[in-house]
Design an enzyme around this catalytic site. Structure first.
Site, PDB file in Angstrom:
ATOM      1  N   ASP A  64      13.511   0.827  -0.305  1.00 19.64           N
ATOM      2  CA  ASP A  64      13.391   0.501   1.139  1.00 19.64           C
ATOM      3  C   ASP A  64      14.433  -0.497   1.389  1.00 19.64           C
ATOM      4  O   ASP A  64      14.609  -1.634   0.608  1.00 19.64           O
ATOM      5  CB  ASP A  64      11.952  -0.010   1.157  1.00 19.64           C
ATOM      6  CG  ASP A  64      11.594   0.138   2.684  1.00 19.64           C
ATOM      7  OD1 ASP A  64      12.577   0.413   3.605  1.00 19.64           O
ATOM      8  OD2 ASP A  64      10.478   0.084   2.939  1.00 19.64           O
ATOM      9  N   SER A 109       5.033  14.581 -16.875  1.00 15.09           N
ATOM     10  CA  SER A 109       5.138  13.543 -17.834  1.00 15.09           C
ATOM     11  C   SER A 109       6.827  13.773 -18.208  1.00 15.09           C
ATOM     12  O   SER A 109       7.389  12.721 -18.342  1.00 15.09           O
ATOM     13  CB  SER A 109       4.486  13.057 -18.817  1.00 15.09           C
ATOM     14  OG  SER A 109       4.235  14.382 -19.696  1.00 15.09           O
ATOM     15  N   TYR A 139       7.949   4.049   0.846  1.00 14.57           N
ATOM     16  CA  TYR A 139       8.972   3.509  -0.112  1.00 14.57           C
ATOM     17  C   TYR A 139       8.673   1.961  -0.102  1.00 14.57           C
ATOM     18  O   TYR A 139       7.981   1.179   0.575  1.00 14.57           O
ATOM     19  CB  TYR A 139      10.287   3.597   0.881  1.00 14.57           C
ATOM     20  CG  TYR A 139      10.605   5.024   1.125  1.00 14.57           C
ATOM     21  CD1 TYR A 139      11.326   5.718   0.176  1.00 14.57           C
ATOM     22  CD2 TYR A 139       9.877   5.917   2.047  1.00 14.57           C
ATOM     23  CE1 TYR A 139      11.815   7.009   0.155  1.00 14.57           C
ATOM     24  CE2 TYR A 139      10.259   7.401   1.974  1.00 14.57           C
ATOM     25  CZ  TYR A 139      11.274   7.810   1.096  1.00 14.57           C
ATOM     26  OH  TYR A 139      11.535   9.114   1.266  1.00 14.57           O
ATOM     27  N   ASP A 158      20.845  -0.022   9.255  1.00 19.44           N
ATOM     28  CA  ASP A 158      20.859   1.243   8.389  1.00 19.44           C
ATOM     29  C   ASP A 158      19.571   1.820   8.259  1.00 19.44           C
ATOM     30  O   ASP A 158      18.909   1.503   7.436  1.00 19.44           O
ATOM     31  CB  ASP A 158      21.343   0.516   6.873  1.00 19.44           C
ATOM     32  CG  ASP A 158      21.544   1.614   6.035  1.00 19.44           C
ATOM     33  OD1 ASP A 158      21.564   2.776   6.399  1.00 19.44           O
ATOM     34  OD2 ASP A 158      21.471   1.311   4.718  1.00 19.44           O
ATOM     35  N   ASP A 207       1.051  -1.101   0.101  1.00 17.33           N
ATOM     36  CA  ASP A 207       0.117  -0.113   0.012  1.00 17.33           C
ATOM     37  C   ASP A 207       0.936   1.151  -0.054  1.00 17.33           C
ATOM     38  O   ASP A 207       1.564   1.646   1.060  1.00 17.33           O
ATOM     39  CB  ASP A 207      -1.092   0.066   1.347  1.00 17.33           C
ATOM     40  CG  ASP A 207      -1.812   0.956   1.165  1.00 17.33           C
ATOM     41  OD1 ASP A 207      -1.989   1.860   0.212  1.00 17.33           O
ATOM     42  OD2 ASP A 207      -2.831   0.967   1.821  1.00 17.33           O
ATOM     43  N   GLU A 265      28.610   5.422  10.036  1.00 19.40           N
ATOM     44  CA  GLU A 265      27.717   6.653   9.706  1.00 19.40           C
ATOM     45  C   GLU A 265      28.378   8.008  10.286  1.00 19.40           C
ATOM     46  O   GLU A 265      28.438   9.002   9.447  1.00 19.40           O
ATOM     47  CB  GLU A 265      26.392   6.194  10.053  1.00 19.40           C
ATOM     48  CG  GLU A 265      25.398   7.378   9.814  1.00 19.40           C
ATOM     49  CD  GLU A 265      24.873   7.327   8.356  1.00 19.40           C
ATOM     50  OE1 GLU A 265      24.644   6.281   7.919  1.00 19.40           O
ATOM     51  OE2 GLU A 265      24.642   8.420   7.784  1.00 19.40           O
ATOM     52  N   ASN A 267      18.888   4.949   7.449  1.00 13.96           N
ATOM     53  CA  ASN A 267      18.603   5.708   6.366  1.00 13.96           C
ATOM     54  C   ASN A 267      18.919   5.076   4.910  1.00 13.96           C
ATOM     55  O   ASN A 267      18.756   5.824   3.973  1.00 13.96           O
ATOM     56  CB  ASN A 267      19.116   7.097   6.512  1.00 13.96           C
ATOM     57  CG  ASN A 267      20.693   7.004   6.884  1.00 13.96           C
ATOM     58  OD1 ASN A 267      21.286   5.798   6.449  1.00 13.96           O
ATOM     59  ND2 ASN A 267      21.295   7.812   7.144  1.00 13.96           N
TER      60      ASN A 267
HETATM   61  C1  LIG Z   1      14.802  -4.428  10.019  1.00  5.51           C
HETATM   62  O1  LIG Z   1      13.733  -3.805  11.251  1.00  5.51           O
HETATM   63  C2  LIG Z   1      13.669  -4.513  12.297  1.00  5.51           C
HETATM   64  C3  LIG Z   1      13.115  -3.730  13.314  1.00  5.51           C
HETATM   65  O2  LIG Z   1      13.495  -2.760  13.658  1.00  5.51           O
HETATM   66  C4  LIG Z   1      15.146  -5.031  12.942  1.00  5.51           C
HETATM   67  O3  LIG Z   1      14.694  -5.887  14.136  1.00  5.51           O
HETATM   68  C5  LIG Z   1      15.995  -5.688  11.924  1.00  5.51           C
HETATM   69  O4  LIG Z   1      17.051  -6.400  12.420  1.00  5.51           O
HETATM   70  C6  LIG Z   1      16.002  -4.758  10.588  1.00  5.51           C
HETATM   71  N1  LIG Z   1      16.640  -5.547   9.758  1.00  5.51           N
HETATM   72  C7  LIG Z   1      17.841  -5.267   8.842  1.00  5.51           C
HETATM   73  C8  LIG Z   1      18.266  -6.105   7.913  1.00  5.51           C
HETATM   74  O5  LIG Z   1      18.250  -4.169   9.136  1.00  5.51           O
END
Ligand SMILES: *[C@@H]1O[C@H](CO)[C@@H](O)[C@H](O)[C@H]1NC(C)=O
Ligand SMILES: *[C@@H]1O[C@H](CO)[C@@H](O)[C@H](O)[C@H]1NC(C)=O
Ligand SMILES: *[C@@H]1O[C@H](CO)[C@@H](O)[C@H](O)[C@H]1NC(C)=O
Ligand SMILES: *[C@@H]1O[C@H](CO)[C@@H](O)[C@H](O)[C@H]1NC(C)=O
Ligand SMILES: *[C@@H]1O[C@H](CO)[C@@H](O)[C@H](O)[C@H]1NC(C)=O
Ligand SMILES: CC(=O)N[C@H]1CO[C@H](CO)[C@@H](O)[C@@H]1O
Length: 574
Positions: free
Chosen positions: A204, A262, A189, A226, A183, A244, A228
């Protein structure tokens, strides 16, 4: 408003394929007088391709239709739909084409094109030698003898035909089930490329975490994950400093956001889809992707593109340059643009812009509504154009919105409108892709066909009427001046405001210096949009001007770029 899903449903139906596109106004409130204009263009296009395939391969019409269907990919039911359409209309098309009737006659006979009372006759090819009435009468006789025409098409919505309604349903549910469709409104993202996914804004990197997305300030220096999505995270084992922090702190990261139409989204219909002489199994491989991106290619556009150019030009998009300048900017791009967008309807989709004033890095926002304020398909085009007053009030509204959504320290650049007279000047006596085989359709013919049906993306500039072209350019200039005025007089707390001319003449000169011709910068099928080369050349001019006049917009060069590359490689790609 056309939702992507609605487009998807309609698009695989061959006859509608090129259409929402050619008529870019996606927010058209007034019904066109020629309600069947789009079906007519679609029909003429498809029948032309069938006819020309038969000519190129010296084959029967039947064989040529089968050839066309065999070229189409199976995805999105394209192939199936093609065979069904052939099944339905094939026998009549065969009869008519075999009797040397051209695509105009075929489509009028099959009622995809109609001449409304008191309206001119719309045709793409030269008229037959006999009178039109006589030709059409004869063609109708030919078809009448066959019992195959089961449904009368007074309705231009092909999905309302009993025969095709089922297919439309199938396509709808196939798309719903086959695509990992998120959605997009609740979480902007995506890990999926099309359907407004990462072709449109940075991929994302953690789908299960709503607080991880491109452009945000790192959470706890991204020690554990990560946050961001720029591919930089973890701790340097040598000194215990988070990467970072080490590589990005104080580097002034920033994202790029396009508010565009467009042209900004890079609208493109491949000429291979309609050029019989070059058609092969390879021609349509990219069609499903294009359809699910609303026939746009933002991933190759001059502003937010991230893929290597397909045209061999070496200039990078603005996004890639920002990324090269500071690798901490990786994936921070958003292409908030829409076919048919203008200053007047931007408010309907600006909410899809994603930027959190407190959590995110500043952004460079490019406002590039470069055509639809003066471009429309109406026969009385001029009164429908945006006035400077209307532009002023809507742009101020947009800027206020931005001021309340952009993090402090952002930059907004208002792009002017081009002078579109180069379209007619460079194209009118050139052959359109449909006219190249038999040297019979120029852009002048093509434009006049679209104008007659009132489905032109820009009657004002795509017209043989010089007065009208001049009036359109004058209005465009007035609107550009209004934008310039706003940029010099207005101040906002969270961003600096700039104005830049849309310098198409400049890139034409640059292209000519490289030995090119101006017409090579325009999309061949629609004869209107800047193509990929133009889009990247414009990005180049844009970048150089900003670098010279307002270097603070681009931020500093990050001295850690090569180290980032060494530790993180491609940073997770796009
Ligand atoms: C994705 O986010 C979840 C919740 O914050 C976290 O537990 C998980 O380690 C994250 N996965 C990665 C690949 O960063
Ligand atoms: C086209 O096909 C017809 C019938 O099969 C044949 O007579 C004719 O010579 C062919 N023309 C060309 C140019 O190949
Ligand atoms: C783009 O081109 C460069 C240089 O030719 C190459 O190194 C890079 O891998 C290419 N990137 C993609 C995504 O194809
Ligand atoms: C925005 O940042 C500038 C300095 O970059 C600062 O002078 C100004 O006070 C800030 N504005 C707000 C509203 O925080
Ligand atoms: C050309 O366009 C102008 C402005 O719309 C209009 O007044 C004029 O009638 C048009 N001329 C022709 C020949 O259509
Ligand atoms: C994922 C995404 O970018 N979605 C939005 C992109 O912008 C359009 C409007 O331009 C929105 O409709 C999408 O939701």
């Amino acid at each position: 408003m056309k939702s992507p899903r609605k487009l998807l449903m309609a698009a695989p139906l061959l006859f509608l394929l090129p259409l929402h596109a050619l008529a870019s106004p996606a927010y058209d409130d007034q019904p066109a007088r020629h309600s069947n204009g789009h079906s007519c263009v679609g029909c003429v296009l498809v029948v032309s391709v069938i006819e020309q395939l038969a000519q190129v391969h010296n084959s029967t019409v039947q064989a040529s239709m089968e050839r066309l269907c065999s070229y189409l990919p199976g995805k999105l039911l394209l192939k199936t739909t093609c065979y069904l359409v052939v099944d339905m209309f094939g026998p009549d098309i065969i009869k008519l084409l075999s009797m040397d009737k051209n695509a105009d006659v075929v489509c009028h006979t099959l009622k995809f094109c109609k001449q409304d009372p008191g309206q001119p006759l719309c045709h793409l090819y030269p008229l037959p030698k006999e009178t039109w009435k006589f030709t059409l009468e004869k063609a109708r006789q030919i078809v009448k003898k066959s019992p195959t025409l089961k449904y009368s098409r007074s309705d231009s919505n092909i999905c309302s035909l009993p025969f095709l309604a089922k297919i439309c349903e199938m396509i709808k549910s196939a798309i719903k089930n086959s695509v990992p469709f998120k959605d997009v409104d609740s979480d902007k993202y995506s890990v999926f490329p099309t359907l407004r996914g990462y072709h449109w804004r940075g991929r994302d990197c953690n789908d299960s975490n709503g607080m991880a997305y491109p452009g945000r300030r790192p959470d706890n220096w991204d020690i554990h994950q990560d946050s961001n999505c720029n591919g930089i995270w973890g701790v340097d084992p040598k000194d215990g400093i988070p990467y970072e922090k080490k590589f990005c702190e104080g580097s002034q990261p920033r994202g790029i956001i396009l508010l565009g139409d467009s042209a900004g989204a890079h609208f493109h219909i491949s000429p291979e889809w309609i050029t019989a002489s070059q058609m092969s199994l390879k021609s349509f491989v990219n069609l499903p992707t294009a359809i699910t991106d609303e026939l746009n290619w933002p991933q190759l556009s001059g502003i937010t593109g991230f893929l290597n150019s397909t045209s061999g030009i070496t200039e990078d998009s603005i996004y890639l340059r920002l990324r090269k300048r500071n690798r901490c900017n990786h994936r921070d791009y958003q292409n908030i643009s829409k076919n048919g967008a203008s200053s007047q309807n931007l408010e309907k989709f600006i909410e899809s812009l994603s930027r959190n004033q407190l959590l995110d890095h500043p952004a460079i926002v490019i406002y590039a509504m470069i055509g639809n304020d003066v471009c429309n398909g109406k026969s009385d085009s001029v009164p429908k154009m945006t006035t400077p007053e209307k532009l002023y009030s809507k742009v101020m509204q947009t800027l206020k919105y931005l001021n309340s959504h952009l993090p402090n320290g952002s930059h907004v650049i208002l792009y002017g409108l081009p002078d579109g007279t180069f379209l007619w000047d460079n194209l009118h006596n050139k052959y359109h892709p449909l006219g190249q085989l038999n040297k019979d359709v120029t852009y002048a013919h093509f434009y006049s066909f679209l104008n007659c049906l009132q489905v032109s993306p820009c009657q004002g500039w795509m017209s043989s009427n010089e007065t009208l072209r001049t009036l359109t350019s004058q209005r465009a200039e007035q609107l550009s001046n209004t934008l310039k005025k706003i940029a010099t007089r207005k101040k906002f707390t969270n961003f600096n405001l700039f104005y830049m001319d849309f310098d198409f003449q400049g890139i034409i000169k640059e292209w000519q210096k490289r030995g090119g011709q101006p017409w090579q910068l325009i999309e061949p099928v629609d004869g209107f949009h800047p193509n990929e080369v133009a889009s990247l050349l414009l990005a180049d001019v844009f970048w150089k001007k900003v670098q010279l006049q307002w270097p603070q917009v681009l931020g500093k060069e990050n001295p850690f770029n090569s180290q980032i590359e060494k530790v993180f490689g491609d940073q997770g790609g796009h």
